[in-house]
Design an enzyme around this catalytic site. Sequence first.
Site, PDB file in Angstrom:
ATOM      1  N   ASP A 397       0.833  -1.201   0.000  1.00 31.78           N
ATOM      2  CA  ASP A 397       0.000   0.000   0.000  1.00 31.78           C
ATOM      3  C   ASP A 397       0.872   1.257   0.000  1.00 31.78           C
ATOM      4  OD1 ASP A 397      -2.874   0.864   0.412  1.00 31.78           O
ATOM      5  OD2 ASP A 397      -1.907   1.920   2.076  1.00 31.78           O
ATOM      6  N   GLU A 426       1.352  -0.572  -5.055  1.00 32.31           N
ATOM      7  CA  GLU A 426       0.114   0.198  -5.223  1.00 32.31           C
ATOM      8  C   GLU A 426       0.461   1.669  -5.138  1.00 32.31           C
ATOM      9  OE1 GLU A 426      -3.512   2.414  -3.718  1.00 32.31           O
ATOM     10  OE2 GLU A 426      -1.691   2.013  -2.575  1.00 32.31           O
TER      11      GLU A 426
END
Lengths: 665, 665
Positions: A397, A426
């Site tokens: 993330d 990401e």
Amino acid sequence: MKKSLSSATREKLLALAANRIAIEAVAPQVDGGRFAVKRVVGEPLMVSADIFGDGHEVIGAALLVCPPGSSVWQEVPMRFVANDRWEAELDCNSEGLWHYTIIGWRDAFGTWLHDTRKKKQAGLNITLELEEARILLDRALKSGRGTRDDARALKDLLKQYGKLLKSGDAGEQFSVLDSFNTQALLEETGPRDELTVSHELPLWVDRKRAAFSAWYELMPRSQSGDVNRHGTFDDVIARLPDVQEMGFDVLYMPPIHPIGKAHRKGRNNALTATADDPGSPYAIGSDEGGHDAIHPELGSFDDFARLIAAARQHGMDVALDFAIQCSPDHPWIRQHPEWFDWRPDGTIKYAENPPKKYQDIVNVDFYREGALPSLWIELRDVVLFWLEKGVRIFRVDNPHTKPFPFWEWLIAEVRQVDPGVIFLAEAFTRPKLMKRLAKVGFNQSYSYFTWRDEKWELEAYLTELTQEECVDYMRPNFFVNTPDINPFYLQTSGRPGFRIRLALAATLAGNYGIYSGFELCEYEPVPGREEYLNSEKYEIRAFDWFQAGNIRPDIRFFNELRQTHESSWDFPNLKFYHFGNDNILYYGRMAPDKSSMLLFMVLLDPHAAQGGQYELPLWEFGLADDAMLNATNLVTGQKLQLQGKQQHWWINPDECPYVVLNVFA
Amino acid sequence: MKKSLSSATREKLLALAANRIAIEAVAPQVDGGRFAVKRVVGEPLMVSADIFGDGHEVIGAALLVCPPGSSVWQEVPMRFVANDRWEAELDCNSEGLWHYTIIGWRDAFGTWLHDTRKKKQAGLNITLELEEARILLDRALKSGRGTRDDARALKDLLKQYGKLLKSGDAGEQFSVLDSFNTQALLEETGPRDELTVSHELPLWVDRKRAAFSAWYELMPRSQSGDVNRHGTFDDVIARLPDVQEMGFDVLYMPPIHPIGKAHRKGRNNALTATADDPGSPYAIGSDEGGHDAIHPELGSFDDFARLIAAARQHGMDVALDFAIQCSPDHPWIRQHPEWFDWRPDGTIKYAENPPKKYQDIVNVDFYREGALPSLWIELRDVVLFWLEKGVRIFRVDNPHTKPFPFWEWLIAEVRQVDPGVIFLAEAFTRPKLMKRLAKVGFNQSYSYFTWRDEKWELEAYLTELTQEECVDYMRPNFFVNTPDINPFYLQTSGRPGFRIRLALAATLAGNYGIYSGFELCEYEPVPGREEYLNSEKYEIRAFDWFQAGNIRPDIRFFNELRQTHESSWDFPNLKFYHFGNDNILYYGRMAPDKSSMLLFMVLLDPHAAQGGQYELPLWEFGLADDAMLNATNLVTGQKLQLQGKQQHWWINPDECPYVVLNVFA
């Protein structure tokens, strides 16, 4: 007048002299070898370089390759292409860190042969040349190159040649040397004068799934089928046959750790939560544990182990989220206050994007004196912890808000334990940051695909990804949607739009993914925003995975197509062709053996039928403009014969918004 | 589970961590810094790079520059351009080897200011932020950056700010920090967190003549005006006013050394010479001496010294030939047999290009055990010998048949004595070899210009030379002819063709040259070959330098134009424009201040008048397509007003085959 050399000058001279052969523009390489080129097992690496010497001597060149864990360099002969360019192919047959370099040398026997042939053809006396050849053979014997058998053959040749020299027939003498056998023997044993070694370059070879994968993302807590019952790992296990049937091979779950209670977000991202709101799984950590704990309502470590095993049985990797932020309740804050930033009033610094402040999240500070390196080690160990539990894919993330050197170090460390671990970045940020993350080691990268709807921008973006230098290190993963991205396109496109975006993602990229709900054409947005209403990030949802209007048959079709057609496995083989309508994207992928290709026509307009003239790429098969190709429409099964370069097609979005042809000569 | 780090792992981690800021794609650089970028004194070097950090922190960047002979790095602030690209200009104000690198850092105060402004604008309470600012100011004071005055100013600021903090007016407190003065002070003194240093790159700065010169080549022995009298240095001195009047600044003479007698070539390259044939000056060395001797018939060292001095008075450099081959009579062969290759029968190996053999020439072998490094030193000392005699330009014969490392070493050695020495590579060979010679240090390079006659090939070649990466290290010298090249074009073009090739050479390249005879439109060839009949290479010739039909006025015109128009000094500013006739090459050079530009229209067809429509590049001045430009026709002196983008011109080769306009808004 200087007549002598200082020892420093002499050393400089000899160091320079040691590189007589120029070896330039070695390709591929990433930032001059600072980062590794990437390939997957079974994918060839074509290495090329400009290699030349001064003067007119014949030169030789070879690619040297050092496989993972080995200290022995293997040699692959390079072949001359044109304009001083040489190439050789490296067979990437095992996972891990390879090294390659190039050597070049002056080929004394080759030069002798080349020159003497010309003299002989011109009718000149070559007696002295033939004597010089004997000296060359002697040098070869002394060079120590080649096998013991080579040495024996060379000795025999020398003996035979020595006898012949006495006989005095120049033609006979020369033909012994100008023979296939002698040339082959001298290639193995001949001296390599002024051997020059280029610099070492790194190559990272992944397992195939790093470059070719189909992801299915789901929130485990929404898998019970009942909004009033928190889903468990067992509920996820129950869904595996369904996900397998659609053809996915990576099952990805957002964070599964205990969720913080302080400043917990309510439904639809409300600043305050009610007592029964489950909170965002990205607010990691509570008194129940942190990054190495499981949210109790999901199940136990045993349950998790069963999920991993069941997924494996269904041909799937389980991918976990690696999100480094902490909720204010995370155990690290008490145990390691030295990893966090504190304000002058003694409070902790929350995450912020001024003027916004996110009070449910605190970030670690990687460069605080107390954090470097203890925090880095802890984070590495979190990954190793889950690796030990069987997780070999991590979706990371927001990696672009953490230091690049941290990722470079962490990924290298994890790979020492298991070279098959895959990290997906990401990062939705500026292009150069996304590329840097791929350079430092991420195996896959989120992309701008979600926001590329029009023909010109899809062509431009895919051309960059497949043709520019980033193709050697960045592998995009085309997600059609994510819990954070409910694209505007899909909010108004209806079912045809979902089929269109699926077709594009599954056939334009090697890696692609959907976030569950996509197959049901879910699109209800927070008005005016690219966010889902009643997002699963803040509440438990329930779905009927087989409800009417789902696009599961399309998903099955594309996942099967990808598996069965080798041309889909090679991301850079993508080529765009001409279709005379801006609403139809038209592209192809040639099979590795060049015998057939897949042609894709995807309607971009979900609302209206479109058609027009397109070019059948006969030239890719070496055929004339009026030739014929056979084709199978893989959507309908219909067989076609297409004659001539100019063809027409018409696509109706309400029937099927895409066409896939398998064409062959 | 690993919970500790080995010391090797820890070191690797800390080494990686030290480079938090990404500094990528630094431009210009040649082969990753392996070779130097080239500029001349007064020419700016624009350095740019992608520079970025992780996250959203404000970053800073600077170019560090180390001038020749210095160990102090000077700092030039970099400015942000777009898309993470930064740039700064380096002022190349002295000759020699420079180094440059880039640093980047996280700017804590800049980040604080950026974030706090946003919070203040959003009406948030910034009390804690203002307290954090005091800590930042303290850190700046402790950083030790900036001058003593800066430190004093910082102390004053801290005192003032400390008092203000007690007063409690947040607006007033913030405005003290958000001021031009405080920002400027913090730029000088603020801490540079996570400072990252890129790798060093070399830059070679030449004197201007390395990039901008007009060469006149002559055979000194043909300067007596009488084929029966061997020309002398005094004859050359007598020609200097003439050469100066034409506007040349380099006077280049083929080898001036004693000429070998063994296997001497006769007139028109005959294999045997008659008793009075003077031989080729490229057959260097006889019992009268070798590379450090003067052919006695040319004069003495004193005469040579007078020539050097006289040339200097006429604003000219004297360029000598550096041709490493030897005649079989060269003293080195006796003194240093270890520098040469010997055959099995004890004879010396002559130069050859099989099946051809050149028995008047033997080559040294740079890599023989006895030659490395003694031969290299001797050759360096030959150059230093002539440098001591005042020769600062060397035209090097066939450098591509000698080792690249040899040149790299020799040129670097000579530059340590005098950074203003210029080497011109006479290599007509494959493109990558020619570029390699430029990379290893040659200041100028012969080019393919001589064989580029047509519009498309001139445009393609000049676009490569001025726009591709080689522009940073290779400077072509456009010779219109040489003693070895009597171009086919000129053999049939008549006088207009000579004017055309002159115009092209003098205006397309920064360096250009003619071989004497060109100004007289000499063209008589060996039939069917690009060679001169009765070549001066093998006999003494006499010319009337002022004979009718000469193109001396054209030469004067172009050399004066080059000197007086600054736009001519910048090779890469060349741009081609549209002229609707393939027989007219049309291009321009913008002045550095963008106030005016030179436009050139050169007829390529020497036999027929041609004309057509051309585009006046109004857009280069930011003007609309119907705007007007003033122009002076520099050939005729006529003043013009040109209205609108579409214009016409007609060129008659018998009047003047070129047009030069100076246009301005």
